[in-house]
Scaffold this active site. Structure first.
Site, PDB file in Angstrom:
ATOM      1  N   ARG A  29       0.836  -1.203   0.000  1.00  0.00           N
ATOM      2  CA  ARG A  29       0.000   0.000   0.000  1.00  0.00           C
ATOM      3  C   ARG A  29       0.872   1.255   0.000  1.00  0.00           C
ATOM      4  NH1 ARG A  29      -5.163  -1.857   0.408  1.00  0.00           N
ATOM      5  NH2 ARG A  29      -5.383  -3.825   1.529  1.00  0.00           N
ATOM      6  N   ASP A  30       0.444   2.244  -0.805  1.00  0.00           N
ATOM      7  CA  ASP A  30       1.174   3.506  -0.866  1.00  0.00           C
ATOM      8  C   ASP A  30       1.069   4.220   0.479  1.00  0.00           C
ATOM      9  OD1 ASP A  30       2.094   5.488  -3.483  1.00  0.00           O
ATOM     10  OD2 ASP A  30       1.754   6.440  -1.533  1.00  0.00           O
ATOM     11  N   ILE A  31       2.161   4.800   0.927  1.00  0.00           N
ATOM     12  CA  ILE A  31       2.215   5.463   2.226  1.00  0.00           C
ATOM     13  C   ILE A  31       1.404   6.763   2.232  1.00  0.00           C
ATOM     14  CG2 ILE A  31       4.262   6.921   1.866  1.00  0.00           C
ATOM     15  CD1 ILE A  31       5.313   5.814   4.567  1.00  0.00           C
ATOM     16  N   ASN A  87       4.701   6.471 -13.765  1.00  0.00           N
ATOM     17  CA  ASN A  87       5.356   7.728 -14.117  1.00  0.00           C
ATOM     18  C   ASN A  87       6.784   7.446 -14.571  1.00  0.00           C
ATOM     19  OD1 ASN A  87       3.075   9.205 -13.238  1.00  0.00           O
ATOM     20  ND2 ASN A  87       3.793   9.118 -11.123  1.00  0.00           N
ATOM     21  N   VAL A  96      10.474   7.971  -7.077  1.00  0.00           N
ATOM     22  CA  VAL A  96      11.253   6.803  -6.658  1.00  0.00           C
ATOM     23  C   VAL A  96      11.723   6.099  -7.925  1.00  0.00           C
ATOM     24  CG1 VAL A  96      11.254   4.624  -5.397  1.00  0.00           C
ATOM     25  CG2 VAL A  96       9.919   6.562  -4.522  1.00  0.00           C
ATOM     26  N   HIS A 100       7.404   1.317 -10.743  1.00  0.00           N
ATOM     27  CA  HIS A 100       6.261   0.873  -9.952  1.00  0.00           C
ATOM     28  C   HIS A 100       4.988   1.243 -10.660  1.00  0.00           C
ATOM     29  CE1 HIS A 100       7.854   4.767  -8.641  1.00  0.00           C
ATOM     30  NE2 HIS A 100       6.601   5.154  -8.486  1.00  0.00           N
ATOM     31  N   HIS A 102       1.296   2.282 -10.166  1.00  0.00           N
ATOM     32  CA  HIS A 102       0.304   2.737  -9.194  1.00  0.00           C
ATOM     33  C   HIS A 102      -1.017   2.059  -9.569  1.00  0.00           C
ATOM     34  CE1 HIS A 102       2.497   6.342  -7.551  1.00  0.00           C
ATOM     35  NE2 HIS A 102       3.126   6.254  -8.706  1.00  0.00           N
TER      36      HIS A 102
HETATM   37  P1  AMP Z   1       6.166   8.207  -7.989  1.00  0.00           P
HETATM   38  O1  AMP Z   1       6.025   9.640  -7.559  1.00  0.00           O
HETATM   39  O2  AMP Z   1       5.383   7.817  -9.198  1.00  0.00           O
HETATM   40  O3  AMP Z   1       7.635   7.825  -8.106  1.00  0.00           O
HETATM   41  O4  AMP Z   1       5.538   7.341  -6.823  1.00  0.00           O
HETATM   42  C1  AMP Z   1       6.226   7.078  -5.645  1.00  0.00           C
HETATM   43  C2  AMP Z   1       5.203   6.666  -4.645  1.00  0.00           C
HETATM   44  O5  AMP Z   1       5.850   6.008  -3.577  1.00  0.00           O
HETATM   45  C3  AMP Z   1       4.419   7.824  -4.043  1.00  0.00           C
HETATM   46  O6  AMP Z   1       3.030   7.649  -4.306  1.00  0.00           O
HETATM   47  C4  AMP Z   1       4.742   7.737  -2.563  1.00  0.00           C
HETATM   48  O7  AMP Z   1       3.654   8.081  -1.736  1.00  0.00           O
HETATM   49  C5  AMP Z   1       5.137   6.286  -2.397  1.00  0.00           C
HETATM   50  N1  AMP Z   1       6.022   5.985  -1.290  1.00  0.00           N
HETATM   51  C6  AMP Z   1       7.152   6.643  -0.939  1.00  0.00           C
HETATM   52  N2  AMP Z   1       7.718   6.052   0.128  1.00  0.00           N
HETATM   53  C7  AMP Z   1       6.946   4.999   0.450  1.00  0.00           C
HETATM   54  C8  AMP Z   1       6.999   4.001   1.464  1.00  0.00           C
HETATM   55  N3  AMP Z   1       7.981   3.955   2.363  1.00  0.00           N
HETATM   56  N4  AMP Z   1       6.012   3.067   1.505  1.00  0.00           N
HETATM   57  C9  AMP Z   1       5.008   3.104   0.615  1.00  0.00           C
HETATM   58  N5  AMP Z   1       4.899   4.008  -0.379  1.00  0.00           N
HETATM   59  C10 AMP Z   1       5.855   4.951  -0.455  1.00  0.00           C
END
Ligand code: AMP
Length: 114
Positions: A29-31, A87, A96, A100, A102
Site C-alpha cells: 500500500r502507498d504510504i 510515471n 522513486v 512501480h 500505481h
Molecule cells: P512516484 O512519484 O510515481 O515515483 O511514486 C512514488 C510513490 O511512492 C508515491 O506515491 C509515494 O507516496 C510512495 N512511497 C514513498 N515512500 C513509500 C513508502 N515507504 N512506503 C510506501 N509508499 C511509499
C-alpha cells in the site's frame, strides 16, 4: 527520495503493508494514498525507469499488470474499474527510481490526469 527505497522494502529493511508477493513481484500500500485503494506494484529486480526496461524484462512487466488485476479483484474493484499508471522521469512525477505501477481505485478518476 532514495534511489533504492523500494529495494529496502523488498529486503524488509523498512516496513510496508505488503499485500502481494511472488518470486518476481511485490505489491504494498502507498504510504500517501491518493484513492481509497492505492497500491504500488514493483518488480523485485531493480529497473530504474521505463526507459531502462530490456527485452529480458518483458515478462516481469506482464506479471506486474496481472498482479494489479488480481489485487483489484481481491479488493472488490474488478467491475467498477481502476487505474494503473507508471510515471517516467521527474516531470511526469516519478520520485522513486525503481519502476512501480500505481493501482488506484475507489473514487472517480479524472481524465486527463494532472
Ligand atoms: P512516484 O512519484 O510515481 O515515483 O511514486 C512514488 C510513490 O511512492 C508515491 O506515491 C509515494 O507516496 C510512495 N512511497 C514513498 N515512500 C513509500 C513508502 N515507504 N512506503 C510506501 N509508499 C511509499
Amino acid at each position: 527520495m532514495s534511489e533504492d527505497l523500494f529495494l529496502k522494502i523488498i529486503k524488509r529493511e523498512i516496513p510496508a503493508e505488503i499485500i502481494f508477493e511472488n518470486d518476481r513481484v511485490l505489491a504494498f500500500r502507498d504510504i500517501n494514498p491518493q484513492a481509497p485503494l492505492h497500491v504500488l506494484v514493483i518488480p523485485k529486480q531493480h529497473i530504474r525507469t521505463i526507459n531502462d526496461i530490456t527485452p529480458e524484462q518483458d515478462a516481469v512487466l506482464g506479471e506486474m499488470f496481472r498482479a494489479a488485476a488480481q489485487i483489484a479483484t481481491a479488493e472488490g474493484y474488478r467491475d467498477e474499474g481502476y487505474r494503473v499508471v507508471m510515471n517516467c522521469g521527474e516531470r511526469a512525477g516519478q520520485s522513486v527510481f525503481h519502476i512501480h505501477l500505481h493501482l488506484l481505485a475507489g473514487r472517480d478518476l479524472g481524465w486527463p490526469p494532472g
